[in-house]
Design a protein around this motif. Structure first.
Motif, short mmCIF file in Angstrom:
data_model
loop_
_atom_site.label_atom_id
_atom_site.label_comp_id
_atom_site.label_asym_id
_atom_site.label_seq_id
_atom_site.Cartn_x
_atom_site.Cartn_y
_atom_site.Cartn_z
N GLU A 157 -78.40 147.57 32.64
CA GLU A 157 -78.96 148.90 32.36
C GLU A 157 -79.02 149.17 30.86
O GLU A 157 -80.01 149.69 30.35
N ILE A 158 -77.95 148.81 30.17
CA ILE A 158 -77.91 149.04 28.71
C ILE A 158 -79.01 148.25 28.03
O ILE A 158 -79.75 148.76 27.17
N VAL A 159 -79.14 146.96 28.43
CA VAL A 159 -80.18 146.13 27.84
C VAL A 159 -81.55 146.75 28.10
O VAL A 159 -82.39 146.85 27.20
N ASN A 160 -81.76 147.20 29.33
CA ASN A 160 -83.04 147.78 29.70
C ASN A 160 -83.36 149.01 28.86
O ASN A 160 -84.47 149.17 28.35
N ILE A 161 -82.36 149.87 28.68
CA ILE A 161 -82.57 151.09 27.89
C ILE A 161 -82.81 150.74 26.42
O ILE A 161 -83.67 151.32 25.76
N ALA A 162 -82.05 149.75 25.94
CA ALA A 162 -82.23 149.33 24.54
C ALA A 162 -83.66 148.84 24.32
O ALA A 162 -84.29 149.16 23.31
N LEU A 163 -84.17 148.06 25.27
CA LEU A 163 -85.53 147.54 25.13
C LEU A 163 -86.54 148.67 25.16
O LEU A 163 -87.50 148.70 24.38
N LYS A 164 -86.35 149.64 26.06
CA LYS A 164 -87.27 150.76 26.19
C LYS A 164 -87.29 151.61 24.93
O LYS A 164 -88.32 152.16 24.57
#
Lengths: 394, 270
Positions: A157-164
């Motif tokens: 989730e953190i990676v996903n939010i960071a990418l977004k």
């Protein structure tokens, strides 16, 4: 030959109706007993048929289905890499898409900003994903079971939010990055689904071979010891923290490299492709197919990726059937559809070379506990025989 | 590495371990001389297994030292302790139940092998040689405890006594110089216990010192050179089996004093 195959199949079927014999069937199916030159001919024939089928598949399937098979193979390799962590080592890791994302974005950023040839970014994507796994897994490696699961969900989730949120201004936010340069091997550009089919098939084959060799080794055994009983593994000299990390890193390196392939194939990398849902899908492939079993994971990838596509018409009921199937699996076959077979070792040469229970016999003689036994030590029962025979009353 | 003849294999010096308010191990000191079989006995809950866990690195002592061949190993991780030459078995059998007997013994060989992922993936010559040697050694240990023919059986399919033997074989495969056995005869019948006596002596004859916890007094008295008696986490007596048998403190610990016995009989204090 066909008649022979049919005969063997009947034999296996006949056995397979019996309870535990089922597993014998599976084990033999994977490791057929050597039955002279004709058995060898059969397996060579089958292998040749399989290879021919795989090589001619794209011309039979057409572009649409070939592309689908490509997707399935990518998922198969990803699931195989997750299988190292989840299947062999028994670590509940539901954040595999995070490592996959690191690889895909490494390739996308290098290709779009620095114009690096895609194929060159492949090892780098693997290395960065491995490094990322090392950094994030190190502090959480002591967590067990569902605790680890929750944290790994957090990671993806953190990676996903960071990418977004367009981290460091590199990832392009929610839209992601568009890759315009294709993979090129010796000047041949890999563009069409058919090109990709052969490229990914090669990767899948290499992955299967290397992971098969790795699982049948000291490394693979160490992971299994940890899965079976972590405390016992540590207490018999296995550096459990090290091997759990190694499993994470190996799985992540592979996922990272697959990220490169995915980025090249899809031409756009965006956060949506690396969501928590993707991680769950991979998790489900491994659990459904058979954790720790390469054939099982391949079957799982086929079932979970292809079947929904094949039964597209039943779209509305897809998830219903899928959910029901998962529940049924957990009740009736928690070990997966094709659980791993046993490792076989060539120990025939060592059998009987060391006299059974020799040390025990010598001691009995020294003591003279049993004077009749002194005449011929070979007649003395071994400790195991005694335990088997006379221990039954217990 | 040469071993000095006079350095004891194991020396415990002033070990303490507290769990909350409970002092599980209270100033325990004793030594295991080279080539000796030492028994650690005491009533249930006396802290015997805790002492074992302190030696093998499963627990960290709050205070005190664990010297293995003169080197302090207190607080090392269990796998490091195994690598140094201390192997153990468990009170409640901890085998890799879903794996074959052979693979269980190979687990013991693990710490003496070197090959990693890369050499395994590419089957480098060194890896293959090492694997073959490990198989040979594992079969040797299985034969030593008499389980050679059962090498391909799953650990969970072995009889209880054989599972204990398999644990011993796994421990021996680590090349130990000190073997720690936690209730090796637990759940064994008389015949199996008899064989265990021979096995433990045979292990000692290999030059491996043995430290064991055991409740079966006939076994302890038969094979131990020396006994250490624990009660409430403290050592209350040490000496030869004959001395221990006569020691009034030990008799009291095991049987209770006369007054306590009388009270228990009359049902006085609950």
């Amino acid at each position: 030959m066909i008649r022979r195959a049919a005969h063997q199949l009947r034999r296996y079927r006949a056995r397979s109706v019996l309870g535990p014999e089922r597993y014998v069937f599976l084990a033999e199916w994977r490791n057929p007993p050597r039955s002279g030159p004709s058995g060898l001919g059969l397996s060579v024939g089958l292998s040749l048929a399989l290879v021919t089928m795989l090589l001619t598949l794209p011309s039979v399937l057409g572009l649409y289905w070939t592309d689908l098979v490509n997707d399935m193979m990518i998922y198969a390799v990803l699931a195989l890499s997750l299988n190292v962590i989840l299947g062999h080592c028994g670590l509940f890791h539901m954040g595999h898409a995070a490592f996959y994302a690191v690889g895909a974005y490494t390739t996308a950023i290098l290709a779009t900003r620095f114009d690096v040839p895609i194929l060159l970014t492949l090892p780098l994507a693997g290395a960065l994903a491995g490094l990322f796994a090392l950094l994030v897994a190190r502090p959480i490696i002591h967590l067990r079971g569902d605790y680890l699961l929750v944290v790994t969900i957090g990671i993806v989730e953190i990676v996903n939010i960071a990418l977004k949120s367009n981290i460091f201004g590199l990832t392009g936010g929610a839209n992601g990055l568009l890759i315009l340069n294709p993979i090129s091997i010796f000047g041949h550009e890999i563009v069409s689904p058919v090109d990709f089919y052969y490229f990914i098939l090669l990767i899948l084959a290499v992955t299967i071979l290397l992971f098969y060799l790795a699982q049948n080794s000291r490394f693979g055994r160490a992971l299994n010891y940890i899965k079976q009983d972590e405390l016992a593994a540590e207490s018999t000299g296995v550096n459990t923290a090290h091997y759990k990390l190694a499993a994470f890193v190996l799985g992540a390196v592979w996922a990272g490299m697959l990220g490169t392939v995915f980025a090249a194939k899809i031409e756009t990398v965006s956060p949506g492709s690396f969501s928590y849902a993707q991680s769950v899908l991979l998790f489900a492939i491994v659990i459904l197919g058979g954790p720790g079993s390469i054939t099982g994971v391949l079957l799982g990838a086929f079932l979970i990726i292809s079947l929904p596509e094949i039964f597209r018409d039943l779209q509305n009921y897809r998830m219903l059937v899928f959910g029901a199937a998962m529940v049924a699996m957990m009740i009736f076959r928690p070990q997966g559809l094709m659980p791993p077979g046993r490792r076989r070792y060539k120990v025939g040469q060592f059998l009987g070379r060391f006299p059974a229970g020799a040390a025990l016999r010598r001691n009995k003689q020294l003591e003279g506990a049993d004077p009749t036994a002194l005449t011929d030590p070979a007649d003395l029962p071994s400790l195991a025989d005694l335990a088997n025979g006379e221990g039954k009353g217990r | 590495m040469d071993r000095l003849p006079n350095v004891p294999v194991l020396t415990l010096a002033g070990l303490y371990k507290r769990f909350g308010g409970l002092v599980a191990v209270n100033n325990v000191s004793f030594t295991v001389p080279q080539g000796a079989i030492i028994g650690l006995i005491g009533p249930n809950g006396a802290g015997k297994t805790t002492v074992f866990n302190l030696i093998t690195g499963n627990y960290k002592p709050d205070q005190g030292a664990v010297l293995f061949e003169g080197r302090d190993i207190a607080g090392l991780k269990p796998h490091c302790v195994v690598e140094l030459g201390v192997a153990r078995t468990f009170q409640n059998i901890r085998l890799f139940q879903g794996m074959s007997a052979l693979e269980n013994v190979l687990a013991g060989r693990h710490c003496r092998m070197k090959s990693g992922v890369i050499s395994s993936m590419f089957r480098l010559p060194g890896q293959r040689r090492e694997e073959k040697q490990a198989l040979e050694r594992a079969m040797k240990e299985l034969a030593f405890v008499g389980l050679e023919k059962q090498y391909d059986n799953l650990a969970r399919n072995l009889s209880y006594g054989n599972q204990r033997l398999l644990e011993v074989a796994r421990a021996l495969a680590t090349d130990p110089r000190l073997l720690i056995l936690d209730e090796p005869a637990g759940g064994m019948n008389d015949q199996e216990t008899q064989d265990l006596v021979h096995l433990i002596r045979a292990i000692r004859d290999l030059g491996i010192s043995v430290l064991l916890i055991e409740h079966d007094m006939s076994l302890v008295m038969k094979i131990c050179d020396n006994l250490v008696v624990l009660e409430y986490g403290a050592v209350i007596a040490t000496g030869s089996p004959a001395e221990i048998r006569r020691n009034p403190k030990v008799i009291e610990a095991y049987l209770g004093t006369d007054s306590e016995a009388a009270e228990a009989a009359s049902g006085g204090r609950a």
